[in-house]
Design a protein around this motif. Structure first.
Motif, short mmCIF file in Angstrom:
data_model
loop_
_atom_site.label_atom_id
_atom_site.label_comp_id
_atom_site.label_asym_id
_atom_site.label_seq_id
_atom_site.Cartn_x
_atom_site.Cartn_y
_atom_site.Cartn_z
N ARG A 67 0.82 -1.22 0.00
CA ARG A 67 0.00 0.00 0.00
C ARG A 67 0.85 1.27 0.00
O ARG A 67 0.35 2.36 -0.24
CB ARG A 67 -0.96 -0.01 1.17
CG ARG A 67 -0.29 0.12 2.52
CD ARG A 67 -1.33 0.15 3.63
NE ARG A 67 -0.70 0.35 4.90
CZ ARG A 67 -0.49 -0.62 5.78
NH1 ARG A 67 -0.90 -1.84 5.54
NH2 ARG A 67 0.11 -0.36 6.92
N LEU A 68 2.14 1.14 0.28
CA LEU A 68 3.01 2.31 0.31
C LEU A 68 3.66 2.62 -1.04
O LEU A 68 4.23 3.69 -1.21
CB LEU A 68 4.12 2.11 1.35
CG LEU A 68 3.64 2.05 2.79
CD1 LEU A 68 4.81 1.77 3.72
CD2 LEU A 68 2.95 3.35 3.19
N ALA A 71 1.94 5.60 -2.31
CA ALA A 71 1.39 6.42 -1.23
C ALA A 71 1.93 7.85 -1.28
O ALA A 71 3.02 8.11 -1.77
CB ALA A 71 1.74 5.80 0.13
N SER A 72 1.14 8.74 -0.75
CA SER A 72 1.54 10.15 -0.67
C SER A 72 2.58 10.33 0.43
O SER A 72 2.79 9.44 1.26
CB SER A 72 0.32 11.01 -0.34
OG SER A 72 -0.15 10.71 0.98
N ARG A 75 1.02 9.88 3.78
CA ARG A 75 0.83 8.47 4.16
C ARG A 75 2.15 7.87 4.66
O ARG A 75 2.17 7.13 5.65
CB ARG A 75 0.30 7.68 2.97
CG ARG A 75 0.13 6.20 3.22
CD ARG A 75 -0.91 5.97 4.30
NE ARG A 75 -1.03 4.57 4.58
CZ ARG A 75 -2.17 3.94 4.77
NH1 ARG A 75 -3.30 4.61 4.70
NH2 ARG A 75 -2.19 2.68 5.03
N TRP A 76 3.26 8.19 3.98
CA TRP A 76 4.57 7.70 4.43
C TRP A 76 4.88 8.22 5.83
O TRP A 76 5.34 7.47 6.70
CB TRP A 76 5.67 8.14 3.46
CG TRP A 76 5.84 7.22 2.31
CD1 TRP A 76 5.31 7.35 1.06
CD2 TRP A 76 6.57 6.00 2.30
NE1 TRP A 76 5.68 6.29 0.27
CE2 TRP A 76 6.45 5.45 1.00
CE3 TRP A 76 7.32 5.32 3.25
CZ2 TRP A 76 7.06 4.25 0.64
CZ3 TRP A 76 7.92 4.12 2.89
CH2 TRP A 76 7.78 3.60 1.60
#
Length: 100
Positions: A67-68, A71-72, A75-76
């Motif tokens: 999902r990373l 990711a933005s 999110r990280w």
């Protein structure tokens, strides 16, 4: 790091790539490996069989790190924050984010 990955991938050969594929899936990092190898192929022209990246990605969408991949930054940062154990570490991390 990408250039190192490029050199390693080019040195593996068919047998090495198959071993790599099995280990990446076994360790639940196949999606991350696929992303890194695709980037190497785009930047350095790394010689990887056409279907190899697709084989790495097959079934890897359920890996914890998958999902990373796209990711933005937010999110990280959130995932990094969640991985810290103590409140002091979380506060220090938040200060670092806000000051930079």
């Amino acid at each position: 790091w990408l250039y190192d990955i490029h050199l390693l991938a080019e040195a593996l050969g068919d047998t090495g790539l198959e071993f790599f594929l099995q280990k990446a899936k076994q360790k639940n990092v196949a999606m991350l490996c696929a992303d890194a190898l695709a980037t190497c192929r785009d930047i350095f022209g790394t010689a990887i069989p056409e279907n190899f990246i697709a084989r790495l990605k097959a079934g890897a969408g359920k890996e914890p790190s998958a999902r990373l991949i796209e990711a933005s930054k937010l999110r990280w940062a959130w995932e990094d924050m969640r991985s810290l154990e103590s409140m002091a570490e979380k506060i220090a991390f938040a200060r670092e984010l806000l000051s930079g």
